[in-house]
Write a protein that holds these residues in place. Structure first.
Motif, short mmCIF file in Angstrom:
data_model
loop_
_atom_site.label_atom_id
_atom_site.label_comp_id
_atom_site.label_asym_id
_atom_site.label_seq_id
_atom_site.Cartn_x
_atom_site.Cartn_y
_atom_site.Cartn_z
N ALA A 1 -0.10 4.87 -1.53
CA ALA A 1 -1.51 4.91 -1.92
C ALA A 1 -2.17 6.19 -1.44
O ALA A 1 -1.88 6.70 -0.35
N ARG B 1 -5.65 -7.49 -5.93
CA ARG B 1 -6.60 -8.54 -6.31
C ARG B 1 -7.16 -9.21 -5.06
O ARG B 1 -6.41 -9.62 -4.17
N PRO C 1 -4.52 5.54 -6.29
CA PRO C 1 -4.82 4.32 -5.52
C PRO C 1 -3.94 3.15 -5.94
O PRO C 1 -3.41 3.12 -7.06
N THR D 1 0.82 -1.22 0.00
CA THR D 1 0.00 0.00 0.00
C THR D 1 0.85 1.26 0.00
O THR D 1 0.30 2.37 0.04
N THR E 1 -11.18 2.34 0.88
CA THR E 1 -11.05 1.52 -0.33
C THR E 1 -12.25 1.73 -1.24
O THR E 1 -13.27 2.29 -0.84
N GLU E 2 -12.10 1.26 -2.47
CA GLU E 2 -13.22 1.20 -3.42
C GLU E 2 -13.17 -0.16 -4.10
O GLU E 2 -12.13 -0.56 -4.63
N ARG E 3 -14.30 -0.86 -4.06
CA ARG E 3 -14.38 -2.19 -4.67
C ARG E 3 -14.54 -2.05 -6.18
O ARG E 3 -15.32 -1.22 -6.67
N ASP E 4 -13.84 -2.88 -6.92
CA ASP E 4 -13.91 -2.87 -8.38
C ASP E 4 -13.92 -4.32 -8.86
O ASP E 4 -12.90 -4.86 -9.31
N TRP F 1 -11.28 -6.77 -7.75
CA TRP F 1 -10.16 -5.94 -7.33
C TRP F 1 -10.62 -4.95 -6.26
O TRP F 1 -11.81 -4.65 -6.13
N VAL F 2 -9.67 -4.43 -5.52
CA VAL F 2 -9.95 -3.37 -4.57
C VAL F 2 -8.94 -2.26 -4.78
O VAL F 2 -7.74 -2.51 -4.96
N GLN F 3 -9.44 -1.03 -4.80
CA GLN F 3 -8.58 0.15 -4.93
C GLN F 3 -8.31 0.68 -3.52
O GLN F 3 -9.23 1.08 -2.81
N ARG G 1 -3.97 -0.86 -6.62
CA ARG G 1 -4.95 -1.87 -7.03
C ARG G 1 -4.47 -3.25 -6.60
O ARG G 1 -3.37 -3.68 -6.95
#
Length: 250
Positions: free
Chosen positions: A70, A79, A75, A67, A121-124, A127-129, A77
């Motif tokens: 970050a 997994r 951000p 991290t 964080t932001e979920r994608d 993946w997580v940002q 990224r």
């Protein structure tokens, strides 16, 4: 002026009374019956609390090094390789570039050394940002952080309150050795005293003191033994006192 019965100060009288007191014998009772009782044994921790390093927050278990740097504008990224709920463990490791979604209280998975909060964080999809760097140990409760195995937690003589009861439960004590409750005999005296449910008569008073004193005994952890009312007669007084002793008054 001399007297056969010299006056004592309150402090002297109290000291004389307390000098005759001794701790009552111990007895082992169920945990829920220990409230207000006094421990008759030292209690040591037989395990660390928490027993394993675990997450202090809902978030993602990560390697802190992954991290580094970050931020909201840049951000990192990672997994997502597993979801881990409280009450479960996993052998899935957190390796470079990976993260495990983790809930508060869940053990830290192998390879992870920090937790990033969901709010950072932001979920994608898979993946997580990560929007904020974390340091090693951040948002992690270490094993033994609250209590170390072998530590004296509650010494004998401790009065059990709700926090102590909770700690004993956390340490796995279903039964505990405590001092027996004192049994206190209460005797009302006087020809003028009548029972509380007796019809009132001129010159008489109801036996209020026995119940007020019994309430005090209960409030401070004792067991009251009501001996009723003794008339102003030596033989009756003696018989009532003997009855109290026969009923186990201390």
């Amino acid at each position: 002026m001399t007297t056969l019965y010299p006056m004592l100060s309150v402090e002297e009288a109290r000291d004389r009374v307390l000098a005759a007191f001794r701790p009552l014998p111990p007895e082992r009772v169920p945990l829920l019956e220990t409230l207000g009782r006094v421990l008759a044994e030292d209690l040591y921790a037989e395990m660390d609390i928490p027993p394993l390093a675990n997450s202090a927050m809902d978030g993602y278990a990560v390697r802190a090094a992954d991290t580094a740097g970050a931020g909201p504008d840049h951000p990192v990224r990672l997994r997502i390789v597993h979801d881990l709920a409280a009450g479960y463990t996993t052998d899935v490791p957190v390796t470079e570039g990976c993260a495990i979604r983790i809930m508060t209280g869940a053990p830290i998975p192998p390879g992870a050394d920090a937790v990033v909060r969901f709010e950072e964080t932001e979920r994608d999809g898979p993946w997580v940002q990560v929007l904020k760097a974390v340091a090693v140990g951040e948002n992690v409760r270490q094993a033994g952080e609250d209590v170390r195995r072998g530590a004296l937690i509650l010494p004998r003589g401790t009065e059990v309150r709700p926090p102590e009861m909770g700690m004993m439960a956390a340490l796995g004590h279903k039964e505990v050795l405590v001092h027996r409750r004192p049994r206190v005999a209460i005797l009302a005296t006087g020809d003028e005293v009548i029972e509380v449910d007796a019809p009132w008569q001129p010159g008489k008073i109801r036996n209020a003191n026995s119940y007020a004193n019994a309430a005090q005994v209960l409030r401070y952890g004792g067991v009251p033994i009501l001996l009723g009312i003794a008339r102003d007669d030596v033989a009756e007084l003696t018989a009532r006192i003997r009855a109290g002793l026969e009923q186990g008054a201390d």
